[in-house]
Design an enzyme around this catalytic site. Sequence first.
Site, PDB file in Angstrom:
ATOM      1  N   ASP A  21     -37.070  11.500  32.473  1.00  0.00           N
ATOM      2  CA  ASP A  21     -36.271  12.054  31.314  1.00  0.00           C
ATOM      3  C   ASP A  21     -34.843  12.559  31.604  1.00  0.00           C
ATOM      4  O   ASP A  21     -34.830  13.001  32.595  1.00  0.00           O
ATOM      5  CB  ASP A  21     -37.246  13.222  30.977  1.00  0.00           C
ATOM      6  CG  ASP A  21     -37.178  13.558  29.305  1.00  0.00           C
ATOM      7  OD1 ASP A  21     -36.563  12.819  28.666  1.00  0.00           O
ATOM      8  OD2 ASP A  21     -37.443  14.672  28.883  1.00  0.00           O
ATOM      9  N   HIS A  38     -29.382   4.822  30.449  1.00  0.00           N
ATOM     10  CA  HIS A  38     -30.626   4.381  30.870  1.00  0.00           C
ATOM     11  C   HIS A  38     -30.284   3.385  32.089  1.00  0.00           C
ATOM     12  O   HIS A  38     -30.815   3.135  32.964  1.00  0.00           O
ATOM     13  CB  HIS A  38     -31.128   3.234  29.916  1.00  0.00           C
ATOM     14  CG  HIS A  38     -31.794   3.939  28.657  1.00  0.00           C
ATOM     15  ND1 HIS A  38     -32.687   5.126  28.947  1.00  0.00           N
ATOM     16  CD2 HIS A  38     -31.644   3.927  27.207  1.00  0.00           C
ATOM     17  CE1 HIS A  38     -33.022   5.653  27.763  1.00  0.00           C
ATOM     18  NE2 HIS A  38     -32.262   4.981  26.870  1.00  0.00           N
ATOM     19  N   GLU A  68     -44.556   5.217  21.982  1.00  0.00           N
ATOM     20  CA  GLU A  68     -43.762   6.102  20.840  1.00  0.00           C
ATOM     21  C   GLU A  68     -42.535   5.613  21.047  1.00  0.00           C
ATOM     22  O   GLU A  68     -41.533   5.790  19.930  1.00  0.00           O
ATOM     23  CB  GLU A  68     -43.825   7.397  21.098  1.00  0.00           C
ATOM     24  CG  GLU A  68     -45.195   8.268  20.522  1.00  0.00           C
ATOM     25  CD  GLU A  68     -46.386   8.051  21.629  1.00  0.00           C
ATOM     26  OE1 GLU A  68     -45.898   7.559  22.876  1.00  0.00           O
ATOM     27  OE2 GLU A  68     -47.533   8.542  21.503  1.00  0.00           O
ATOM     28  N   LEU A 132     -46.068   0.380  49.691  1.00  0.00           N
ATOM     29  CA  LEU A 132     -46.086   1.158  48.514  1.00  0.00           C
ATOM     30  C   LEU A 132     -46.145   0.254  47.302  1.00  0.00           C
ATOM     31  O   LEU A 132     -45.795  -0.948  46.837  1.00  0.00           O
ATOM     32  CB  LEU A 132     -44.602   1.839  48.263  1.00  0.00           C
ATOM     33  CG  LEU A 132     -44.332   2.409  46.773  1.00  0.00           C
ATOM     34  CD1 LEU A 132     -45.079   3.892  46.977  1.00  0.00           C
ATOM     35  CD2 LEU A 132     -42.733   2.822  46.913  1.00  0.00           C
TER      36      LEU A 132
END
Length: 247
Positions: A21, A38, A68, A132
Amino acid sequence: MSLKSQLNESNIPRHVAIIMDGNGRWAKKQGNDRSFGHEQGVESVRAALEASVEIGLEFITLYAFSTENWNRPKEEVQALMQLLVQAIAMETPTLLKQNIRLTTIGDVASLPEETRDKLQECIDVTSQNDGLTLVLALSYSGRWEIVDATKKIAEQVKEGKLQIEDIDEDLFGTSLNTSNIPDPELLIRTSGEYRLSNFLLWQLAYSEFYFSEVLWPDFRKQDLVDALKDYQSRERRFGKISEQINK
């Protein structure tokens, strides 16, 4: 000093989930539009993956795009989808080099065709990697996942393949997108917000939460280590008392 040497190697979580965020606020501080934030956030993803490999995490889940988020301005959504395609294409060789396997959770079918194709290409190319596992949550929300799992179970009951009595937590867990992924021991959220934002609502039932003031584009390897240090300072009791845990 290496990242791993700063930690108790006997208490490394298998799975860390991150709510990335703060991209928009970071960009605004720089006098740029949200898309710039971004773009810069991709560098933080790279840093988090490199640190995760060095530390020895088995799974890392990144909340990349929620259901959303489709409600954001059309231009921002389009920019995010294009950035995702570009980032996957650019990072696939690195994932291969670092032995990272890519997988996804969420309503991937709702993504644009170009995005789906690039994702599947990277998933296929990295499928044999056994280091990973990078889980991208795309067009994802916890409520959507729970409803989706409920529909799957209801369909099996309707077809006579399941009885109501067969439904328990284990069965429900196997119907979730994360059926082959262990629940996260640690959730990290950046940017100083204190909420789950509809993320992994079932899986986070017993996770530790770590909230960082750092905006995602500024998140670096040491920030992950600091979160893990905090995690290691806690006592995880799962409903028991300290005396039972420390026998």
